[in-house]
Design a protein around this motif. Structure first.
Motif, PDB file in Angstrom:
ATOM      1  N   UNK A  43       0.597  -1.162  -0.060  1.00  0.00           N
ATOM      2  CA  UNK A  43       0.219   0.096   0.031  1.00  0.00           C
ATOM      3  C   UNK A  43       1.010   1.138   0.116  1.00  0.00           C
ATOM      4  N   UNK A  44       2.166   1.308   0.601  1.00  0.00           N
ATOM      5  CA  UNK A  44       2.937   2.282   0.648  1.00  0.00           C
ATOM      6  C   UNK A  44       4.488   1.803   0.097  1.00  0.00           C
ATOM      7  N   UNK A  45       5.129   3.031  -0.044  1.00  0.00           N
ATOM      8  CA  UNK A  45       6.627   2.625  -0.488  1.00  0.00           C
ATOM      9  C   UNK A  45       7.430   2.446   0.629  1.00  0.00           C
ATOM     10  N   UNK A  46       6.901   2.799   2.098  1.00  0.00           N
ATOM     11  CA  UNK A  46       7.593   2.608   2.976  1.00  0.00           C
ATOM     12  C   UNK A  46       6.784   1.838   3.958  1.00  0.00           C
ATOM     13  N   UNK A  47       6.944   0.811   4.727  1.00  0.00           N
ATOM     14  CA  UNK A  47       8.513   0.357   4.790  1.00  0.00           C
ATOM     15  C   UNK A  47       8.808  -0.526   3.515  1.00  0.00           C
ATOM     16  N   UNK A  61      21.537  -7.595   4.942  1.00  0.00           N
ATOM     17  CA  UNK A  61      20.023  -7.100   5.055  1.00  0.00           C
ATOM     18  C   UNK A  61      20.076  -5.604   5.016  1.00  0.00           C
ATOM     19  N   UNK A  62      19.058  -5.107   4.763  1.00  0.00           N
ATOM     20  CA  UNK A  62      18.810  -3.490   4.953  1.00  0.00           C
ATOM     21  C   UNK A  62      17.314  -3.251   4.937  1.00  0.00           C
ATOM     22  N   UNK A  63      16.864  -2.174   5.336  1.00  0.00           N
ATOM     23  CA  UNK A  63      15.370  -1.856   5.573  1.00  0.00           C
ATOM     24  C   UNK A  63      15.381  -0.308   5.310  1.00  0.00           C
ATOM     25  N   UNK A  64      14.048  -0.057   5.015  1.00  0.00           N
ATOM     26  CA  UNK A  64      13.644   1.348   4.974  1.00  0.00           C
ATOM     27  C   UNK A  64      12.524   1.518   5.924  1.00  0.00           C
ATOM     28  N   UNK A  65      12.452   2.521   6.885  1.00  0.00           N
ATOM     29  CA  UNK A  65      11.263   2.788   7.658  1.00  0.00           C
ATOM     30  C   UNK A  65      11.215   4.328   7.758  1.00  0.00           C
TER      31      UNK A  65
END
Length: 151
Positions: A43-47, A61-65
């Motif tokens: 539903x959204x680009x983030x997370x 690993x890596x994330x975007x929050x």
């Protein structure tokens, strides 16, 4: 062969990824599950969450929050949880992960990313610029915020 995978594109990896991030960073497992589930919903680009795999093993690993546990709520979204297994370090993997995530976020219309770190110099190698200091939730000492802009 190493491959970067968006966890939302292969939701069968969500449990493996959530456990891997939990063991690396000590953030509650449920928080990773919830965030990964939100990314899978699309539903959204983030997370967003990403893993690099070699021979069916997660090696990075890596994330975007929205916010990486600091007091600068206006600086969003944030790269978080970048980690490369020790035996795979010094092979350019962190840079590959950062480049992949930056391109993915750019493709989704995100123009600026931030990250909180105590590292100095490392992120400049990948075209990140020191932006300001922020107060992490868990420490008394301010940490560095870096910025990467796509415009």
């Amino acid at each position: 062969m190493r491959e970067i995978i968006k966890i939302k594109d292969q939701p069968e990896l969500k449990e493996l990824a959530a456990n891997w991030f939990h063991h690396k960073w000590g953030v509650p497992l449920e928080a990773y599950f919830e965030s990964i589930e939100t990314s899978i919903s699309g539903k959204t680009a983030v997370p967003q969450w990403y893993g690099m795999f070699s021979k069916n093993k997660m090696i990075a690993g890596i994330g975007v929050i929205e916010n990486d546990f600091h007091n600068r709520q206006d600086l969003t979204p944030n790269i978080c949880s970048l980690y490369v297994e020790e035996e795979y370090r010094n092979q350019g993997i962190a840079g590959e992960m950062l480049d992949f995530v930056c391109q993915d976020m750019k493709n989704q219309g995100i123009e600026t990313l931030y990250l909180l770190t105590d590292h100095q110099v490392f992120y400049e190698k990948y075209q990140w610029e020191f932006y300001t200091l922020a107060q992490p939730e868990e420490t008394q000492n301010p940490s560095r915020i870096y910025r990467h802009r796509f415009i």
